[in-house]
Scaffold this active site. Sequence first.
Site, short mmCIF file in Angstrom:
data_model
loop_
_atom_site.label_atom_id
_atom_site.label_comp_id
_atom_site.label_asym_id
_atom_site.label_seq_id
_atom_site.Cartn_x
_atom_site.Cartn_y
_atom_site.Cartn_z
N LYS A 184 4.28 -3.05 0.50
CA LYS A 184 4.37 -1.66 0.43
C LYS A 184 5.17 -1.03 -0.78
O LYS A 184 5.99 -1.93 -1.40
CB LYS A 184 4.75 -0.99 1.99
CG LYS A 184 4.16 -1.58 3.24
CD LYS A 184 2.52 -1.32 2.97
CE LYS A 184 1.70 -1.28 4.20
NZ LYS A 184 1.64 -2.57 4.90
C1 LIG Z 1 1.03 -2.77 6.55
C2 LIG Z 1 0.28 -2.10 7.37
C3 LIG Z 1 0.33 -2.10 8.82
C4 LIG Z 1 1.45 -3.09 9.31
O1 LIG Z 1 2.82 -3.04 8.84
P1 LIG Z 1 3.98 -3.96 9.15
O2 LIG Z 1 5.23 -3.43 8.82
O3 LIG Z 1 3.57 -5.14 8.58
O4 LIG Z 1 3.92 -3.91 10.82
C5 LIG Z 1 -0.07 -1.27 9.79
N1 LIG Z 1 -1.24 -0.54 9.37
C6 LIG Z 1 -1.52 -0.18 8.09
C7 LIG Z 1 -2.62 0.65 7.74
C8 LIG Z 1 -0.95 -1.32 7.04
O5 LIG Z 1 -1.14 -1.18 5.94
#
Ligand SMILES: *Cc1c(COP(=O)(O)O)cnc(C)c1O
Length: 381
Positions: free
Chosen positions: A189
């Site tokens: 992210k």
């Molecule tokens: C990355 C992501 C998640 C999960 O995030 P984590 O921090 O890895 O648990 C959930 N929903 C979406 C849409 C994502 O892109």
Amino acid sequence: MIPFNKPHITGKEVHHIYGAVATGHISGNGKYTKLCQNYFEERWGFKKTLLTTSCTDALEMCALLVDIQPGDEVILPSYTFVSTALAFVRQGAVLRFVDSRKDHPGMDEEQIEALITPKTKAIVPVHYAGVACDMDKIMQLADKYNLFVIEDAAQAIDSYFKSPKEPPQKPRALGSIGHLGCFSFHETKNIQCGEGGLLAINDPRFIKRAEILWEKGTNRAEFFRGEVNKYGWVDTGSSFLPGEITAAFLWAQLEELDRIQNQRKAIWNQYQASLQTWAAKTGVLLPYTPDYATPNAHMFYLVCPSPKFRTQLIEHLKKHNIHAVFHYLSLHNSPYYKPKYTGNQLPKSDYYSDCLVRLPLYYDLAEVEDICETINNFNQG
Ligand SMILES: *Cc1c(COP(=O)(O)O)cnc(C)c1O
């Protein structure tokens, strides 16, 4: 090989981790957790935030907070990551999937109302690629049918929604509009700490209980603020909070948020400008941004005219040492949920599963021009 993603390190992470170690408090909810939470609350206007170990965990907290019971129905897109669904399914919810939009992989807001039944408890919009869903439409439905809205804003830190309603509304941060919002700081992210997340609590009714769930079902947070003179087991919960080492890492990233975002936006704009002519010629669609959305350059994707075109494009890029990747397999077609799914076909969701490809996009990406040139030289065989 130019990787698809490379987590950016600002250089201050280890400095702040030393700082956390020096305080002697390296479990959760210490100095760096508070620095991060205050930053989020002040900058984006969330009523209350709690750092979590992931966005998946923040969503788990939401499923507990809105008290999902077996048989309750939850409305969400099919074209999303597993975590959007996971917490609700664990509580026994039935998933009602919404198809994607024609112009965008996000869920088609026009198709939500037809899925609402007396058992519907919550809508979980996902701001795909950091592009806002139409939150006016979603919040209106939530009001009309008395539903909770939990924004999966995992990809949407520093993204905004501006209501087109009169008088012109100020842009609002994604994750601050629904009753609850969830963010991810996974290393893929924009802002990251390896694994990490945030729960944003916008409906104050949830604040007290969220703190308890966060601290293993105890009222320890209240105790440390001196509001009660002993603490104990008062509710369900889990260990949803990260340690201070993780929070210290995240704090280093937050200090550089604007620099990181500006750089990502420059890369995103360069892709957009350099690929427009090629895209028009080949029938490839570039990312669509509705008027009400101010996205955060989380992702640059292409929607190919056919699955074959996509396979060949990915091969072509690989031959030139560029790693481009497709994205979700629709959840309604997943090995886990397909046997349970009784809803409609979702052709748009399948279309993005088959035809969407994501290009490398990260702070330290120096080769955007080369990547664009390689794409511009691609002719389908
Ligand atoms: C990355 C992501 C998640 C999960 O995030 P984590 O921090 O890895 O648990 C959930 N929903 C979406 C849409 C994502 O892109």
